[in-house]
Design a protein around this motif. Structure first.
Motif, PDB file in Angstrom:
ATOM      1  N   LEU A  94       0.873  -1.116   0.105  1.00 19.35           N
ATOM      2  CA  LEU A  94       0.184   0.126  -0.030  1.00 19.35           C
ATOM      3  C   LEU A  94       0.778   1.254   0.047  1.00 19.35           C
ATOM      4  CD1 LEU A  94      -2.954   0.858   0.029  1.00 19.35           C
ATOM      5  CD2 LEU A  94      -2.771   0.903   2.505  1.00 19.35           C
ATOM      6  N   LYS A  95       2.143   1.039   0.563  1.00 24.00           N
ATOM      7  CA  LYS A  95       2.968   2.358   0.729  1.00 24.00           C
ATOM      8  C   LYS A  95       3.448   2.534  -0.687  1.00 24.00           C
ATOM      9  CE  LYS A  95       7.175   3.886   2.922  1.00 24.00           C
ATOM     10  NZ  LYS A  95       8.216   3.378   3.900  1.00 24.00           N
ATOM     11  N   PHE A  96       3.577   1.782  -1.591  1.00 28.07           N
ATOM     12  CA  PHE A  96       3.974   2.021  -2.973  1.00 28.07           C
ATOM     13  C   PHE A  96       3.247   1.917  -3.947  1.00 28.07           C
ATOM     14  CE2 PHE A  96       7.600   0.270  -0.280  1.00 28.07           C
ATOM     15  CZ  PHE A  96       8.477   1.369  -0.325  1.00 28.07           C
ATOM     16  N   LEU A  97       1.868   1.434  -3.873  1.00 27.92           N
ATOM     17  CA  LEU A  97       1.029   1.288  -4.932  1.00 27.92           C
ATOM     18  C   LEU A  97      -0.160   2.225  -4.714  1.00 27.92           C
ATOM     19  CD1 LEU A  97       0.955  -2.622  -5.219  1.00 27.92           C
ATOM     20  CD2 LEU A  97       2.195  -0.850  -6.872  1.00 27.92           C
ATOM     21  N   ILE A 101      -5.426   0.525  -6.988  1.00 28.46           N
ATOM     22  CA  ILE A 101      -4.864  -1.106  -7.603  1.00 28.46           C
ATOM     23  C   ILE A 101      -4.899  -2.142  -6.362  1.00 28.46           C
ATOM     24  CG2 ILE A 101      -2.761  -2.020  -8.404  1.00 28.46           C
ATOM     25  CD1 ILE A 101      -4.279  -0.540 -10.614  1.00 28.46           C
ATOM     26  N   VAL A 102      -4.449  -1.606  -5.316  1.00 30.21           N
ATOM     27  CA  VAL A 102      -4.385  -2.266  -4.080  1.00 30.21           C
ATOM     28  C   VAL A 102      -5.860  -3.310  -3.726  1.00 30.21           C
ATOM     29  CG1 VAL A 102      -3.782  -2.540  -1.634  1.00 30.21           C
ATOM     30  CG2 VAL A 102      -2.366  -1.524  -3.115  1.00 30.21           C
ATOM     31  N   LEU A 142      -8.889  -6.852 -15.262  1.00 29.74           N
ATOM     32  CA  LEU A 142      -9.148  -5.635 -16.003  1.00 29.74           C
ATOM     33  C   LEU A 142      -8.304  -4.293 -15.325  1.00 29.74           C
ATOM     34  CD1 LEU A 142     -12.582  -5.766 -17.055  1.00 29.74           C
ATOM     35  CD2 LEU A 142     -10.747  -6.112 -18.338  1.00 29.74           C
ATOM     36  N   TYR A 143      -8.071  -4.635 -13.942  1.00 29.88           N
ATOM     37  CA  TYR A 143      -7.466  -3.666 -13.158  1.00 29.88           C
ATOM     38  C   TYR A 143      -5.902  -3.673 -13.705  1.00 29.88           C
ATOM     39  CZ  TYR A 143     -10.628  -1.388  -9.964  1.00 29.88           C
ATOM     40  OH  TYR A 143     -11.973  -0.742  -9.537  1.00 29.88           O
ATOM     41  N   SER A 144      -5.322  -4.858 -13.864  1.00 31.27           N
ATOM     42  CA  SER A 144      -3.971  -5.071 -14.172  1.00 31.27           C
ATOM     43  C   SER A 144      -3.551  -4.062 -15.334  1.00 31.27           C
ATOM     44  CB  SER A 144      -3.740  -6.477 -14.377  1.00 31.27           C
ATOM     45  OG  SER A 144      -4.146  -7.053 -15.572  1.00 31.27           O
ATOM     46  N   ARG A 145      -4.705  -4.180 -16.423  1.00 30.19           N
ATOM     47  CA  ARG A 145      -4.389  -3.282 -17.608  1.00 30.19           C
ATOM     48  C   ARG A 145      -4.438  -2.001 -17.301  1.00 30.19           C
ATOM     49  NH1 ARG A 145      -4.926  -6.445 -22.343  1.00 30.19           N
ATOM     50  NH2 ARG A 145      -5.628  -8.421 -21.868  1.00 30.19           N
ATOM     51  N   VAL A 146      -5.283  -1.388 -16.330  1.00 30.18           N
ATOM     52  CA  VAL A 146      -5.224  -0.101 -15.970  1.00 30.18           C
ATOM     53  C   VAL A 146      -4.176   0.372 -15.236  1.00 30.18           C
ATOM     54  CG1 VAL A 146      -6.616   1.789 -14.586  1.00 30.18           C
ATOM     55  CG2 VAL A 146      -7.847   0.098 -15.825  1.00 30.18           C
ATOM     56  N   GLY A 147      -3.642  -0.545 -14.164  1.00 26.39           N
ATOM     57  CA  GLY A 147      -2.196  -0.588 -13.627  1.00 26.39           C
ATOM     58  C   GLY A 147      -0.961  -0.157 -14.527  1.00 26.39           C
ATOM     59  N   LYS A 148      -1.041  -0.817 -15.917  1.00 24.73           N
ATOM     60  CA  LYS A 148       0.140  -0.500 -16.457  1.00 24.73           C
ATOM     61  C   LYS A 148       0.250   0.879 -16.945  1.00 24.73           C
ATOM     62  CE  LYS A 148       0.273  -5.153 -18.372  1.00 24.73           C
ATOM     63  NZ  LYS A 148       0.150  -6.180 -19.783  1.00 24.73           N
TER      64      LYS A 148
END
Length: 302
Positions: A94-97, A101-102, A142-148
């Protein structure tokens, strides 16, 4: 009734996540985690002493902490070790993301709980519940695609693996909770008190190795009142969650899914407060997760 208690737990968990994000931003993770658990423990400590000196009154208000055998203490200590590991991983991630996303990755927790509930407790899902759970997992992808688009490559980012590990451990703890509440007949406040007690002990050992010996780390720590808020909100959420589990008809797989409704607070309000990117695009998979949760509740006749 147990579903309504699950929704109350979700409400407090959502607020807890917002406070947690603020507490760890630019801060040392381990002392923040210790502060939150210690705060929750201090909230419960008066009820422990009241249970000793004023047992009748404490029973009357419904917060009596029962005496338990040494073997039961051992079972609670196992839960403390599982959750301490989960929280250490989750707080670091959570500190770095971004929270947007988390929170959705954590929403995969019900899937692990779902499988465990079928294998361990023989809970029987319906066809709609199967659809709901797989819709949740698909939405997380789907969230992983947004995360990129935020520079977060899921396959190469160690904090993604950390939050996945935390999610798996958290789901395991959820399955274990049903055993503690329904098989060992622990009431919520007794489980919460001793769980916090042992977790504080475990975190003190971690701090003694990773934080106390280093003056630069101690100086870098910033106390924030949200640390206390995290601890209090977590205890409120756990209380309602454990009360729900006391119902013999409660299904851990459905309770785990109901708790995911906290995402409304974490993603929508959290995204606005912390000014995170791609909030609108994240609403699409968020909708998928919420539809999945709705299908699970609808199939259960909620």
């Amino acid at each position: 009734m147990w579903m309504y208690l699950g929704l109350l737990a979700a409400l407090f968990l959502g607020l807890h996540n917002l406070c947690k994000k603020h507490a760890v931003q630019g801060n040392e993770v381990f002392p923040v985690l210790f502060g939150t658990i210690a705060s929750g423990f201090l909230v419960l400590l008066p009820f422990y002493f009241m249970s000793i000196f004023y047992p009748d009154y404490t029973k009357e208000i419904g917060f009596y902490i029962i005496s338990i055998p040494l073997k039961t203490h051992g079972f609670i200590f196992i839960k403390s070790m599982i959750m301490a590991a989960s929280w250490v991983l989750a707080y670091q991630a959570l500190k770095f993301l971004p929270i947007t996303i988390v929170a959705p990755i954590r929403s995969a927790g019900p899937f692990f709980t779902f499988i465990g509930a079928i294998i361990i407790y023989n809970e029987q899902p319906t066809f709609l519940q199967w659809i709901g759970f797989f819709l949740i997992i698909f939405s997380v992808i789907l969230y992983s695609r947004v995360g990129k688009k935020e520079g977060i490559i899921f396959k190469k980012n160690k904090w993604i693996f950390a939050i996945i590990g935390a999610t798996f451990l958290g789901a395991s703890s959820g399955l274990y909770d049903k055993f503690l509440i329904q098989s060992l007949l622990l009431n919520p406040q007794t489980l919460q008190f001793w769980f916090c007690f042992y977790t504080v002990f475990i975190l003190l050992i971690i701090l003694a190795v990773t934080w106390f010996p280093y003056s630069e780390k101690r100086k870098a720590f910033k106390f924030r009142y949200t640390i206390i808020g995290v601890g209090i909100l977590l205890q409120a959420a756990d209380y309602f969650y454990f009360k729900a589990l006391q119902d013999p008809e409660a299904l851990i797989m459905l309770l785990s899914a109901i708790k995911r409704s906290q995402l409304i607070i974490a993603v929508v309000i959290g995204g606005i407060l912390f000014k995170e990117k791609n909030k609108r695009k994240k609403l699409v998979p968020l909708a998928g997760i919420m539809i999945g949760v709705f299908l699970i509740l609808y199939a259960a006749g909620f």
